[in-house]
Every structure is written in structure tokens, then in C-alpha cells.
Write a protein that holds these residues in place. Structure first.
Motif, short mmCIF file in Angstrom:
data_model
loop_
_atom_site.label_atom_id
_atom_site.label_comp_id
_atom_site.label_asym_id
_atom_site.label_seq_id
_atom_site.Cartn_x
_atom_site.Cartn_y
_atom_site.Cartn_z
N GLY A 31 0.77 -1.25 0.00
CA GLY A 31 0.00 0.00 0.00
C GLY A 31 0.80 1.29 0.00
N THR A 32 2.11 1.21 -0.19
CA THR A 32 2.93 2.43 -0.19
C THR A 32 3.58 2.62 -1.56
OG1 THR A 32 3.45 2.05 2.14
CG2 THR A 32 4.86 3.60 0.97
N ASN A 33 3.49 3.82 -2.13
CA ASN A 33 4.16 4.09 -3.39
C ASN A 33 5.67 4.07 -3.20
OD1 ASN A 33 1.79 4.34 -4.80
ND2 ASN A 33 1.74 6.57 -4.66
N VAL A 34 6.37 3.50 -4.18
CA VAL A 34 7.82 3.41 -4.12
C VAL A 34 8.41 4.10 -5.35
CG1 VAL A 34 9.82 1.86 -4.00
CG2 VAL A 34 7.65 1.19 -2.94
N PHE A 35 9.37 4.99 -5.11
CA PHE A 35 9.93 5.78 -6.21
C PHE A 35 11.43 5.52 -6.33
CE2 PHE A 35 11.33 10.26 -7.51
CZ PHE A 35 11.09 10.03 -8.85
N LEU A 36 11.86 5.13 -7.52
CA LEU A 36 13.29 4.92 -7.80
C LEU A 36 13.80 6.14 -8.56
CD1 LEU A 36 12.57 2.07 -6.92
CD2 LEU A 36 13.77 1.17 -8.90
N VAL A 37 14.86 6.77 -8.05
CA VAL A 37 15.28 8.06 -8.62
C VAL A 37 16.80 8.18 -8.69
CG1 VAL A 37 15.19 9.18 -6.34
CG2 VAL A 37 14.89 10.59 -8.38
N ASN A 38 17.26 9.00 -9.60
CA ASN A 38 18.70 9.21 -9.79
C ASN A 38 19.25 10.24 -8.79
OD1 ASN A 38 21.31 9.60 -10.72
ND2 ASN A 38 20.69 9.63 -12.89
N GLY A 39 20.19 9.79 -7.96
CA GLY A 39 20.78 10.67 -6.94
C GLY A 39 21.73 11.71 -7.50
N ASN A 40 22.12 11.55 -8.77
CA ASN A 40 22.94 12.59 -9.39
C ASN A 40 22.10 13.81 -9.74
OD1 ASN A 40 25.51 11.14 -9.56
ND2 ASN A 40 24.36 9.77 -10.92
N LYS A 41 20.76 13.62 -9.69
CA LYS A 41 19.83 14.73 -9.94
C LYS A 41 18.88 14.85 -8.75
CE LYS A 41 20.57 13.63 -14.66
NZ LYS A 41 20.37 12.54 -15.63
N PRO A 42 19.45 15.20 -7.58
CA PRO A 42 18.67 15.08 -6.34
C PRO A 42 17.49 16.04 -6.23
CG PRO A 42 20.82 16.04 -5.88
CD PRO A 42 20.83 15.64 -7.32
N ASN A 43 17.40 17.03 -7.13
CA ASN A 43 16.21 17.88 -7.13
C ASN A 43 14.97 17.05 -7.46
OD1 ASN A 43 17.46 17.69 -9.77
ND2 ASN A 43 15.83 19.05 -10.48
N ARG A 44 15.18 15.91 -8.14
CA ARG A 44 14.06 15.01 -8.47
C ARG A 44 13.45 14.39 -7.21
NH1 ARG A 44 16.39 11.84 -13.84
NH2 ARG A 44 16.48 13.70 -15.17
N ILE A 45 14.28 14.22 -6.19
CA ILE A 45 13.79 13.68 -4.90
C ILE A 45 12.82 14.69 -4.30
CG2 ILE A 45 14.43 12.88 -2.59
CD1 ILE A 45 17.27 12.31 -3.69
N VAL A 46 13.27 15.94 -4.29
CA VAL A 46 12.47 17.02 -3.71
C VAL A 46 11.19 17.24 -4.52
CG1 VAL A 46 12.49 19.45 -3.01
CG2 VAL A 46 14.56 18.09 -2.82
N ASN A 47 11.30 17.20 -5.85
CA ASN A 47 10.12 17.37 -6.71
C ASN A 47 9.07 16.29 -6.45
OD1 ASN A 47 10.86 19.66 -8.04
ND2 ASN A 47 11.87 18.59 -9.73
N ALA A 48 9.54 15.07 -6.24
CA ALA A 48 8.62 13.97 -5.99
C ALA A 48 7.88 14.18 -4.67
CB ALA A 48 9.37 12.65 -5.96
N ILE A 49 8.63 14.60 -3.66
CA ILE A 49 8.04 14.75 -2.33
C ILE A 49 7.13 15.98 -2.26
CG2 ILE A 49 8.58 15.19 0.11
CD1 ILE A 49 11.15 13.52 -0.34
N ARG A 50 7.60 17.08 -2.83
CA ARG A 50 6.84 18.34 -2.69
C ARG A 50 5.74 18.52 -3.73
NH1 ARG A 50 10.84 23.02 -0.66
NH2 ARG A 50 10.86 23.54 -2.86
N ASN A 51 6.03 18.11 -4.98
CA ASN A 51 5.07 18.39 -6.05
C ASN A 51 4.43 17.15 -6.67
OD1 ASN A 51 6.26 20.96 -5.67
ND2 ASN A 51 7.79 20.49 -7.24
N GLY A 52 4.80 15.97 -6.19
CA GLY A 52 4.27 14.74 -6.79
C GLY A 52 4.70 14.59 -8.23
N LYS A 53 5.85 15.16 -8.57
CA LYS A 53 6.37 15.06 -9.94
C LYS A 53 7.45 13.97 -9.92
CE LYS A 53 8.34 18.00 -13.54
NZ LYS A 53 9.81 17.82 -13.47
#
Ligand code: IPE
Length: 246
Positions: free
Chosen positions: A216-238
Motif C-alpha cells: 500500500g505504499t508508493n515506491v519511487f526509484l530516482v537518480n541521486g545525481n539529480k537530487p532535485n528530483r527527490i524534492v520534486n517527488a516529495i513536494r510536487n508529486g512530480k
């Protein structure tokens, strides 16, 4: 609460034994500073613990592994953990060192102790755990991977989102063209049903991701060389990476 795994492939230089990737670590941590909700962090072993566990032929199944190997793997993880803790502290993120021996008994999680982790995060600290070599019983030890810790913590703490930070953009359906799989959906997914092109180490991660998303939990795999993507996922659901939807 957000649960984040910093993979060994991004926080260390896997080609060079015992080499942290300080540039990537600091870049990721400085982005995490922008997150305004409680986070819990787990990190992998990369060219520290992973490297030594391979050298000493140690695995996830409990066995009577080389004693020196046990010590060497553990020491190297403490060393890498210290580097991560220092980076968090430097960025005023108040890390709280949490070796898995703190909340595991043999290969079982101690429910009460795991629940306390969420309270520590809500109190404004960042609990930081890591994959490690663990005492099992009867002279046996085992490797507890950071990925497995992610599964254990997700099940008990039920975070809003689980994130695996890697050194690639996510899961590719084709390695050559680097065509990214943006979403993997559905409760009935099994690893063989996902059409993808992956290397061995990724298989375990995907199995864990599927199992977490099924609970029941969404799991997101993301590139740490582009860590703004981590923040975008958490803050904007992008989600610019691969998202396993529940
Ligand atoms: C490594 O944990 C644990 C040890 C070998 C001590 P992980 O298996 O999660 O590490 P990475 O992220 O794949 O390097």
C-alpha cells in the motif's frame, strides 16, 4: 513520513574500494534539507560493506562466516555511516545514528523499537540506519541489506512515500536506448511480469519495491545525481524516475 534509501552505488565509488562519493552525498543531503516533513534514512554498503562482504564470501543467509570478515564488514559500515552522519550534521539536518542492531533481534524486527524510529523523526531528528552484518544465533551471522531494512521499516511505519536513490534514472525497459519505465502499477505485479532490462543487483531492489508497493505504499526509484528530483517527488508529486504505484 518519507523513507529514503541512499544506495551504495550513489554514495560510494563502486569501482574503488573504500571510496565515498562525497560530492554526491553532499549534493543529495543539501537537497534533503528542503523537505519539510519527517524523514528516515537507510544507506547501503557500496565500496565499503558490500566490497568486504564479497571479499569474505558473506551472504544474506545465516552461516558461520569468517570472524575477521564479520568485524571488517561491520567496521567499514560504521566508517561509511560516520561519513553520512557528518554530511547531515554539516547541513544542519540533525542525524540520529541508528545501527540495525538497535531494532533487530536475530533476523526479526523489534516492533516497539521500530515504532520509536517514527517518533525520533517526528521530533526533528533524522534517524539514519544502514545495511550491516548481523548476529543471528548459534555462531551464525548474516548480511542484512539496506533494501531489506527498507521493506521491514515500510511494513511497520507505513511511510507516505518510499524512495530508493540510485545512480541511474530508474528502471529501463531497454538498457541500450535507456528507455525509462515511468510507472509500474497494479497489486498483482511480479518481477517476471515487469518488462525490463536490469542487472543482478537491481533484481533484489525491484522485488523489495514490488512487495512494499503491494502493501500500500508508493515506491519511487530516482537518480541521486539529480537530487532535485527527490524534492520534486516529495513536494510536487512530480516523479521523474520509476514509480511503483500501489
Ligand atoms: C549492504 O547493504 C550491506 C552490507 C554488505 C554490509 P546494501 O546491499 O543495501 O548495499 P548497496 O546499496 O547495495 O550497496
Amino acid at each position: 513520513m518519507i523513507l529514503i534509501k541512499l544506495g551504495g552505488s550513489i554514495i560510494t565509488n563502486k569501482q574503488k574500494p573504500l571510496t565515498p562519493n562525497l560530492f554526491a552525498i553532499n549534493k543529495i543531503v543539501s537537497q534533503l534539507k528542503k523537505i519539510k516533513e519527517p524523514i528516515v534514512v537507510v544507506h547501503g554498503g557500496g565500496s565499503f560493506g558490500h566490497y568486504w562482504s564479497v571479499r569474505y564470501n558473506m551472504h544474506t543467509e545465516p552461516a558461520k562466516y569468517n570472524r575477521k570478515g564479520v568485524s571488517v564488514v561491520k567496521n567499514s559500515m560504521v566508517e561509511l555511516n560516520k561519513i553520512i552522519l557528518d554530511s547531515f550534521l554539516k547541513h544542519s539536518l540533525n542525524p540520529y545514528c541508528l545501527p540495525p542492531t538497535n531494532f533487530m533481534f536475530s533476523n526479526k524486527a523489534d516492533l516497539k523499537k521500530v515504532r520509536e524510529i517514527a517518533k525520533i523523526a517526528k521530533a526533528g531528528l533524522v534517524p539514519i540506519s544502514f545495511g550491516d552484518v548481523m548476529w543471528h544465533s548459534k555462531n551464525k551471522f548474516y548480511i542484512l541489506s539496506g533494501d531489506r531494512i527498507m521493506g521491514i521499516l515500510s511494513k511497520i511505519l507505513k511511510p507516505r512515500l518510499v524512495i530508493f536513490v540510485l545512480n541511474v534514472d530508474g528502471i529501463y525497459s531497454d538498457m541500450k536506448t535507456k528507455k525509462l519505465l515511468y510507472e509500474i502499477k497494479g497489486k498483482k505485479t511480479t518481477i517476471s511480469e515487469v518488462k525490463m532490462d536490469i542487472t543482478g543487483g537491481m533484481t533484489r531492489k525491484i522485488k523489495e519495491a514490488i512487495s512494499i508497493s503491494k502493501s500500500g505504499t508508493n515506491v519511487f526509484l530516482v537518480n541521486g545525481n539529480k537530487p532535485n528530483r527527490i524534492v520534486n517527488a516529495i513536494r510536487n508529486g512530480k516523479f521523474e524516475g520509476t514509480l511503483f504505484r500501489k
